[in-house]
Scaffold this active site. Sequence first.
Site, mmCIF file in Angstrom:
data_model
loop_
_atom_site.group_PDB
_atom_site.id
_atom_site.type_symbol
_atom_site.label_atom_id
_atom_site.label_comp_id
_atom_site.label_asym_id
_atom_site.label_seq_id
_atom_site.Cartn_x
_atom_site.Cartn_y
_atom_site.Cartn_z
ATOM 1 N N GLU A 109 0.836 -1.207 0.000
ATOM 2 C CA GLU A 109 0.000 0.000 0.000
ATOM 3 C C GLU A 109 0.873 1.260 0.000
ATOM 4 O O GLU A 109 0.489 2.283 -0.580
ATOM 5 C CB GLU A 109 -0.929 -0.010 1.214
ATOM 6 N N SER A 195 18.998 -7.167 -9.758
ATOM 7 C CA SER A 195 17.787 -7.091 -10.579
ATOM 8 C C SER A 195 17.814 -8.021 -11.786
ATOM 9 O O SER A 195 16.814 -8.663 -12.092
ATOM 10 C CB SER A 195 17.563 -5.648 -11.045
ATOM 11 N N HIS A 326 2.716 -10.114 -9.579
ATOM 12 C CA HIS A 326 4.161 -10.324 -9.637
ATOM 13 C C HIS A 326 4.889 -9.220 -8.881
ATOM 14 O O HIS A 326 5.831 -9.461 -8.137
ATOM 15 C CB HIS A 326 4.641 -10.350 -11.085
ATOM 16 N N SER A 327 4.452 -8.002 -9.072
ATOM 17 C CA SER A 327 5.015 -6.842 -8.392
ATOM 18 C C SER A 327 4.008 -5.715 -8.510
ATOM 19 O O SER A 327 2.903 -5.899 -9.042
ATOM 20 C CB SER A 327 6.356 -6.426 -9.034
#
Length: 435
Positions: A109, A195, A326-327
């Site tokens: 959030e 990443s 997923h993200s």
Amino acid sequence: MSFLRKSVQLFNAAKQNTRMLSGVQRSYSAGVKTVDDRYAFPGARDASFVNNLKLTMPEDYAPIPIYRVMDRDGYVLNEQEDPQLSQEVVEKMFRDMLLLSTMDKILYESQRQGRISFYMTNFGEEASHIGSAAALEMRDVIYGQYREAGVLVWRGFRIDQFIDQCYGNDDDLGRGKQMPVHYGSKELNFVTISSPLSTQIPQAVGAAYALKRKPNNDSCVVCYFGEGAASEGDAHAAFNFAATLECPVIFFCRNNGFAISTPSNEQYRGDGIAGRGPMGYGIATVRVDGTDVFAVYNAMKRAREYVLRENKPVVLEALAYRVSHHSTSDDSTAYRSAEEIEMWNTLEHPISKLKSYMVHKGWFNEKEETEFVSGVRKQVLKQIAISEKKLKPNWREMFEGVYADMPKHLLKQQRELEQHVEAHKQHYPLKSFKQ
């Protein structure tokens, strides 16, 4: 006379060939088997000969079974497989899973509110993290992908460390140089996450090979990755290196069904990732129910014993379902139904399974759970308020941390940036950065 001379020549040649063959047999006696009095091919030493042609098809092999200890209602299916963990350990497992889930909800959030740039939750995979971490020793080295925050929770990574990293402030161990959720901790033997997909897999094999060469080594390497990452070339190269160099590394694949928006049936045609282990690369393999914390614990414990005893790798595939997107860059309802997500979020949820087990054992207290979740929520919200007010690291640090002595080309770039910032400082939030 001519016939006699030729006979002697043939005899000598035969003797020479016999000596050569015996030499070959001595040289390869440890690795060559004979089939029908013929030498087996070195590329497939254990294969037998047949005289009828047949294509070997995928359906000729039964899928590798899924090991589980508990059913969806938290009952142990085979008492001999119960790890017999103490109440204290099981309660820590449960609390750590709750902590991870609660922190995920709030930080997700936080990103939606624009307070951090990116976030990835771990919903549905909490048991894979906690069960595997609990079976390891702190000295074991972890190479994570980006959905293993629970491993850090188990090892003692604090809430303020998680949140400082996501906010990239001056107390972030990574000095603000990584995207959010790219954690790392030298103290906890957790190598900083990168990443690019799959780069950690061959790196983990190299680290395991280094450990193997240490006298009296008692540590292994665990490399976490998803089934999508296993489609990268780095994964295949790492499997092969680990097998041929015989490295004490556990390849822990979190097969959660989706690589971003790509379902697993579009990622591979074989028997998951576990199917690559025994036949593909000659690696010992186990497949477990990744929503069952005890199954993951038992499998990881056995895998660790094996890699240290044999100095050989293990492929451990934990099957679960990625309940979350997923993200924060993804909307999973675009490629799967809400009903499917809800089914996995209820019937096969790892936290619910462990909670049911604790209820059966008389170890669960509803009031304590409510108070714990409330306390974690307050702690996370309080820390967010603190972390977002902290200064960012000095912006000059972007040039540091790679070389012991900064090379000339980076010194030149740093000077150019300093001149640019000085000339246009009214356009940059310099007050947000440590001077």
